[in-house]
Design a protein around this motif. Structure first.
Motif, short mmCIF file in Angstrom:
data_model
loop_
_atom_site.label_atom_id
_atom_site.label_comp_id
_atom_site.label_asym_id
_atom_site.label_seq_id
_atom_site.Cartn_x
_atom_site.Cartn_y
_atom_site.Cartn_z
N ALA A 175 37.42 38.13 39.95
CA ALA A 175 37.29 36.88 39.20
C ALA A 175 38.58 36.51 38.53
CB ALA A 175 36.17 37.03 38.15
N SER A 176 39.31 37.49 38.00
CA SER A 176 40.58 37.17 37.35
C SER A 176 41.58 36.65 38.36
CB SER A 176 41.13 38.41 36.64
OG SER A 176 41.41 39.43 37.59
N GLU A 177 41.50 37.16 39.56
CA GLU A 177 42.39 36.67 40.59
C GLU A 177 42.10 35.22 40.92
OE1 GLU A 177 44.93 38.07 42.05
OE2 GLU A 177 44.78 40.04 41.11
N VAL A 178 40.82 34.89 40.97
CA VAL A 178 40.44 33.51 41.27
C VAL A 178 40.86 32.59 40.14
CG1 VAL A 178 38.50 31.96 41.71
CG2 VAL A 178 38.55 34.23 42.75
N ILE A 179 40.62 33.05 38.89
CA ILE A 179 40.95 32.22 37.74
C ILE A 179 42.44 32.01 37.65
CG2 ILE A 179 40.88 32.14 35.20
CD1 ILE A 179 38.23 33.65 35.37
N ASP A 205 30.78 47.61 41.58
CA ASP A 205 31.01 47.83 40.16
C ASP A 205 31.44 46.53 39.47
OD1 ASP A 205 30.41 50.41 40.62
OD2 ASP A 205 32.50 51.13 40.71
N ASP A 206 31.08 46.44 38.20
CA ASP A 206 31.47 45.25 37.41
C ASP A 206 32.97 45.16 37.27
OD1 ASP A 206 28.84 44.61 37.14
OD2 ASP A 206 28.61 45.64 35.19
N ALA A 207 33.63 46.30 37.26
CA ALA A 207 35.09 46.27 37.12
C ALA A 207 35.74 45.58 38.30
CB ALA A 207 35.63 47.70 36.99
N VAL A 208 35.13 45.78 39.46
CA VAL A 208 35.69 45.14 40.67
C VAL A 208 35.46 43.63 40.59
CG1 VAL A 208 35.53 45.02 43.17
CG2 VAL A 208 35.33 47.22 42.03
N ILE A 209 34.26 43.25 40.11
CA ILE A 209 33.97 41.82 40.01
C ILE A 209 34.92 41.16 39.03
CG2 ILE A 209 32.20 40.14 39.35
CD1 ILE A 209 30.11 42.13 40.32
N ASP A 210 35.22 41.82 37.94
CA ASP A 210 36.14 41.25 36.94
C ASP A 210 37.51 41.08 37.53
OD1 ASP A 210 34.09 41.16 35.13
OD2 ASP A 210 34.60 43.09 34.18
N LYS A 246 30.48 33.95 42.57
CA LYS A 246 31.18 33.91 43.86
C LYS A 246 32.05 35.15 44.07
CE LYS A 246 33.74 30.76 46.80
NZ LYS A 246 34.32 29.43 46.96
N ALA A 247 32.61 35.60 42.98
CA ALA A 247 33.43 36.81 43.07
C ALA A 247 32.60 38.01 43.47
CB ALA A 247 34.15 37.06 41.75
N LYS A 248 31.32 38.01 42.94
CA LYS A 248 30.42 39.11 43.28
C LYS A 248 30.10 39.08 44.77
CE LYS A 248 26.12 41.27 41.82
NZ LYS A 248 24.95 41.19 40.89
N ARG A 249 29.83 37.83 45.29
CA ARG A 249 29.54 37.74 46.71
C ARG A 249 30.75 38.15 47.56
NH1 ARG A 249 27.34 32.77 45.03
NH2 ARG A 249 29.12 31.68 46.02
N LEU A 250 31.94 37.72 47.14
CA LEU A 250 33.15 38.05 47.87
C LEU A 250 33.45 39.54 47.83
CD1 LEU A 250 35.58 37.09 49.49
CD2 LEU A 250 36.76 36.61 47.33
N ALA A 251 33.19 40.13 46.65
CA ALA A 251 33.45 41.57 46.51
C ALA A 251 32.56 42.38 47.44
CB ALA A 251 33.25 41.98 45.05
N LYS A 252 31.25 41.91 47.53
CA LYS A 252 30.34 42.60 48.45
C LYS A 252 30.81 42.48 49.89
CE LYS A 252 26.13 42.17 45.64
NZ LYS A 252 24.75 41.63 45.58
N SER A 253 31.32 41.25 50.23
CA SER A 253 31.80 41.04 51.60
C SER A 253 33.01 41.92 51.90
CB SER A 253 32.14 39.57 51.82
OG SER A 253 32.68 39.39 53.11
N LEU A 254 33.94 41.98 50.96
CA LEU A 254 35.14 42.82 51.17
C LEU A 254 34.80 44.30 51.20
CD1 LEU A 254 37.73 40.96 48.94
CD2 LEU A 254 37.52 40.90 51.43
N SER A 255 33.81 44.68 50.39
CA SER A 255 33.40 46.08 50.38
C SER A 255 32.79 46.48 51.71
CB SER A 255 32.39 46.33 49.26
OG SER A 255 31.95 47.66 49.29
N ARG A 256 32.02 45.51 52.31
CA ARG A 256 31.41 45.80 53.61
C ARG A 256 32.48 45.96 54.70
NH1 ARG A 256 28.07 42.07 53.42
NH2 ARG A 256 29.31 40.46 54.49
#
Length: 451
Positions: A13-17, A5-10, A45-55
């Motif tokens: 990303a906010s955590e990284v920022i 979900d986009d909410a997860v990516i946001d 990058k957040a999207k890639r990380l989110a997919k990795s964490l979701s897996r």
């Protein structure tokens, strides 16, 4: 794999920022780059990380517009969770069952399933659920001394009530596993020290117990021990070989042992006393109608004997006592008669002998005998008084043969009263003699002489 979900990516990303870099990215503050491009790169990058964490189940897609994010590494160092193996309350975590290199929870080994393989070192048949397994309490067999004491007590109790069924029940309740021969051994040894009536009861008991509690082999084993112990038994019972021979013959007559058992015992080379017992048993069995006569090998019971027989026996023992003066032998003979209800006859015969003898020696001897029987409570006061009353009733008839009967009786009563076993009131029971009618002469026409 489902899209993140986009909410997860946001959120990522906010955590990284905000400076919580997940993968250790370089600091972009010192580079002249477009903030928009930086933001896009961070989001990619957040999207890639989110997919990795979701897996890895680190981030779970939210439902209903809510996203769930696990704590990142930088947040874990500030977690106040205890890491020393104890809870906040000071209790051991997981009851001591968790952690590396531990043996598990205390007592957990008892909860393990029982091994069902007989080759397994942990195999225990008692832990298996098997309906065919029956558990019962087992009491070790008592020692020989304890069993002998218990059997002796039951035999003596049997002499009191005479019920063989009751005796069999009490003997069966004893903790006897393999020593059943002790019943025969102890029963015969106890009977050796008792009267013929108790010996007859013992023979009846052994006959009734045969096939119920004891078998032929166990009866033979009991007599085997008795024959071997005869040198010791004769110390207390001088006629033990004869009595044991009678018991053995009676047991054979009752079909509890085969006749050939005597030959078997002769081959074992016992002592001379045992040979005497075996010879006695052999002679009893080989006399004419021996098996029938063995039913009365111990004689007829006292209460079943004819009165004339008892009177004759009492006269014989009194005559023997006057000749020998053996007080203990006389008492033994009286006890062997086993007729306490007929002891008044003994008193009567003793007093009549005193009157007929008309000598001081007989009076003293009979007084001594009656006193000894009275003190030993062999003759009760009731039997004593009844015996003297019988003498008073026939005194007139005795006076026909013994004119001085009254004088002799009065002198004997004085001795008995002084000895302490008669009351002085007994003198009042002596019948007074009527004045004797005296005629003047035969030619006086029957006129009585005046006093």
């Amino acid at each position: 794999m489902a899209e993140v979900d986009d909410a997860v990516i946001d959120v990522v990303a906010s955590e990284v920022i905000n400076g919580c870099t997940i993968t250790g990215d370089s600091d972009y503050s010192d580079k002249a780059v477009d903030p928009t491009s930086v933001e896009m790169r961070v989001k990619r990058k957040a999207k890639r990380l989110a997919k990795s964490l979701s897996r890895d189940s680190g981030i779970v897609n939210g439902h209903g517009g809510t996203a769930t994010v696990v704590q990142l590494k930088r947040r874990w160092k500030n977690n106040r969770k205890s890491r020393n193996g104890f809870t906040k309350r000071g209790e051991i975590k997981k009851g001591g069952a968790g952690g590396k290199g531990v043996w598990g929870k205390l007592g957990e080994e008892s909860d393990m399933d029982a091994a069902i393989d007989m080759k397994d070192p942990n195999y225990d048949s008692d832990l298996l659920d098997d309906d065919n397994i029956v558990l019962r309490e087992i009491t070790p067999e008592s020692s020989d001394e304890e069993l002998k004491n218990s059997i002796t007590f039951n035999i003596l109790e049997y002499y009191e009530h005479g019920d063989t069924d009751e005796a069999a029940m009490t003997l069966s309740e004893l903790n006897i596993v393999s020593k059943w021969h002790l019943i025969t051994q102890v029963a015969v040894e106890v009977a050796l020290e008792h009267k013929p009536s108790q010996r007859e009861m013992t023979s009846v008991l052994l006959s009734d117990l045969y096939g119920r509690l004891i078998k032929q082999k166990e009866i033979a084993q009991g007599f085997d021990v008795i024959l071997a112990n005869l040198p010791d038994l004769i110390l207390d019972t001088p006629d033990a070989p004869i009595v044991v021979g009678c018991f053995l013959a009676r047991t054979i007559a009752d079909d509890c042992l085969p006749p050939k058992i005597i030959d078997f015992f002769k081959e074992k080379n016992y002592s001379d006393l045992a040979n005497q017992a075996l010879i006695k048993a052999h002679n009893l069995l080989n006399i004419k109608h021996g098996l029938t006569r063995l039913d009365n090998v111990w004689g007829v019971g006292g209460s079943l004997r004819p009165v004339q027989y008892l009177v004759r026996q009492m006269n014989m023992l009194l005559d023997e006592y006057l000749c020998s003066g053996d007080l203990q032998e006389a008492i033994r003979c009286i006890l062997e008669l086993e007729v306490p209800h007929f002891h008044h006859e003994l008193v009567y015969e003793a007093v009549v002998d005193v009157i007929e003898a008309m000598n001081t020696h007989t009076e003293i001897s009979m007084c001594k005998l009656l006193k000894a029987l009275y003190d030993a409570i062999i003759i009760t006061p009731e039997m004593m008084n009844k015996g003297f009353d019988r003498v008073f009733d026939v005194l007139d008839d005795i006076s026909i043969d013994v004119p001085l009967a009254s004088a002799v009786l009065e002198r004997f009563l004085d001795k008995c009263i002084n000895a302490g076993f008669l009351e002085r009131d007994v003198l009042l029971k002596i019948p007074t003699r009527a004045s004797r009618k005296r005629y003047v002469s035969e030619g006086d026409g029957g006129r009585l002489k005046e006093a």
